[in-house]
Design an enzyme around this catalytic site. Structure first.
Site, PDB file in Angstrom:
ATOM      1  N   TYR A  54      -1.185  -9.953  17.920  1.00  0.00           N
ATOM      2  CA  TYR A  54      -1.533  -8.671  17.299  1.00  0.00           C
ATOM      3  C   TYR A  54      -2.572  -8.016  18.199  1.00  0.00           C
ATOM      4  CZ  TYR A  54      -3.112  -4.932  14.463  1.00  0.00           C
ATOM      5  OH  TYR A  54      -3.414  -3.666  14.052  1.00  0.00           O
ATOM      6  N   ARG A  90       0.832  -1.203   0.000  1.00  0.00           N
ATOM      7  CA  ARG A  90       0.000   0.000   0.000  1.00  0.00           C
ATOM      8  C   ARG A  90       0.863   1.247   0.000  1.00  0.00           C
ATOM      9  NH1 ARG A  90      -2.524  -0.472   6.180  1.00  0.00           N
ATOM     10  NH2 ARG A  90      -0.545  -0.646   7.256  1.00  0.00           N
ATOM     11  N   GLU A 111       4.780   0.866   1.229  1.00  0.00           N
ATOM     12  CA  GLU A 111       4.987  -0.088   2.318  1.00  0.00           C
ATOM     13  C   GLU A 111       5.241  -1.486   1.745  1.00  0.00           C
ATOM     14  OE1 GLU A 111       2.142   0.783   5.457  1.00  0.00           O
ATOM     15  OE2 GLU A 111       2.137  -1.328   5.993  1.00  0.00           O
TER      16      GLU A 111
END
Ligand code: FAD
Ligand code: UDP
Length: 383
Positions: A348, A279, A300
């Site tokens: 996460y 992205r 990225e």
């Protein structure tokens, strides 16, 4: 009786635990290896453009947890912000998550919500009854065409493996909507801190009971006379990686500037595998209330995390979970240390969950302390 508390990591986990314990009268010292507080939420003004940059990747605050929202907004103003992600695939720009606009544009139709739902069901592979893998989840819920345009290539780039090897849970983070709602998140509270995340975390740390030491790395042997250690560094790092390294994905950010508005939105994903980055983020759009002529963007790239890289996304596949179980067993036998946060528990964690867990952990410490008990190594176990 005030205790001496050592905290490793001045990210959200360390800051929130530190603040809660300092307010209860304990003496808190926080170490961080970096030269700034804030952990991976760190923001700073770009010297060339004046834009507030999300240094370790874009961060949007979103939560349904009223206490967490009231906690974080107590340390600084949050501006209204909706994450509206776009994606480029096959030479066209679409809206993400998949919504009625995406479906109508992609298939060249003008379907209403119930028609779109029925249409997507004809695309879906209904022979898959209990999807276990990322690919099966996608084929079951959006069908092959949308999967290949938006998810397959992106996921191969992001995770470095086939979507058939990833759990369905990763895709379940993204909704499919049969209306024109293009808000990436569906939480009650969403926003962006007016002065960036680091300013908020600096205010959390700003308490007379807290001493912050930056550029100070903890190597496992410097406990000193601390009564308790809260460790938000990597779990395997605590043991010098002696059983091997837990797998992570790291990110490379390729910075470039542009005179004007480069892409017209904060986040543009690239669904095709042939485009090497996942992205492009254009940071001035994360602060839509500010005005900047120049723009700073980051392409990225995701890759396997090496020993000298910053660990971003825990991989948590079968192999990693086996190694994790070994480290977790070892850690569970420790006394005087509690492993916290995304690195300490190898999970996460969104920011709101991080704050919730940090508040719960600090409160447990205070109640255990009052009862003369002992603090567990994990309040939130990694497995
Ligand atoms: P960290 O922020 O990682 O802080 C740990 C700190 O410990 C670091 O500062 C590190 O330098 C320090 N440290 C580690 N080891 C040592 C050591 N041995 N000695 C001294 N210091 C040490 N969440 C959202 O809610 N919304 C988002 O949009 C969002 N986007 C994200 C995008 C990306 C690319 C990533 C990777 C995460 C995103 N997150 C998002 C999650 C968010 O970053 C985490 O919730 C948050 O950073 C967790 O805080 P933490 O304190 O547990 O860990
Ligand atoms: N994903 C994708 N295409 C996109 C965006 C996301 O295939 O354009 C997949 C990708 O595998 C990602 C997952 O969906 O890891 C979850 O998306 P999310 O935005 O939560 O990604 P993350 O926070 O992991 O970057």
């Amino acid at each position: 009786m005030p205790k001496s508390i050592l905290i490793v990591g001045a990210g959200l986990s360390g800051a929130v635990i530190g603040r809660t314990l300092a307010e209860a009268g304990h003496r808190v010292t926080i170490w961080d290896a970096r030269d700034h507080p804030g952990g991976n939420c760190h923001t700073e003004r770009d010297a060339e453009t004046g834009v507030m940059v999300h240094v370790y990747g874009p961060h949007i605050f979103h939560t349904d947890d009223e206490e967490v929202w009231s906690y974080i907004t107590g340390f600084g103003r949050f501006m209204p912000y909706k994450n509206r992600v776009k994606t480029t695939s096959n030479g066209q720009v679409f809206s993400l998550p998949v919504n009625l606009h995406t479906i109508n544009q992609f298939f060249g139709k003008t379907l209403r919500p119930d028609e779109a739902r029925a249409f997507i069901e004809t695309q879906a592979d209904t022979s898959i009854t209990d999807p276990q893998t990322f690919e099966d989840q996608a084929l079951r819920f959006v069908g092959r065409d949308l999967y290949e345009a938006f998810f397959k290539g992106y996921t191969i780039k992001q995770w470095g493996c086939s979507p058939t090897d990833l759990p369905a849970s990763i895709l379940k983070r993204l909704p499919v909507r049969f209306n024109y709602d293009d808000n990436y998140f569906f939480h009650k509270f969403q926003g962006m801190p007016e002065d960036g995340y680091t300013a908020i975390i600096e205010r959390i740390l700003d308490h007379p009971g807290i001493t912050l030491r930056l550029k100070t790395r903890f190597d496992g042997s410097q406990r000193g006379d601390a009564d308790h250690l809260f460790y938000s560094g990597p779990l395997d790092g605590y043991y010098g990686y002696d059983l091997g390294r837990l797998g992570y994905r790291t990110l490379d950010f390729d910075r470039f500037t542009y005179d004007g508005d480069y892409q017209g939105c904060a986040v543009m994903n690239y669904g095709e595998e042939a485009v090497p980055y996942t992205r492009i983020t254009e940071h001035k759009h994360f602060s839509p209330w500010e005005t900047h002529e120049k723009s700073v963007c980051y392409r990225e790239y995701s890759r396997a995390c090496g020993a000298d890289d910053i660990p971003y996304y825990p991989i948590r596949m079968v192999e990693e979970k086996a190694l994790l179980a070994e480290y977790a067993d070892r850690a569970a036998a420790e006394t005087g240390v509690t492993f916290v946060g995304r690195l300490g528990t190898y999970r996460y964690l969104d920011m709101d969950v991080t704050i919730r867990e940090a508040l719960d952990t600090a409160r447990l410490f205070l109640s255990v302390e009052a009862d003369g008990g002992s603090m567990p190594a994990f309040v939130y176990p990694p497995l």
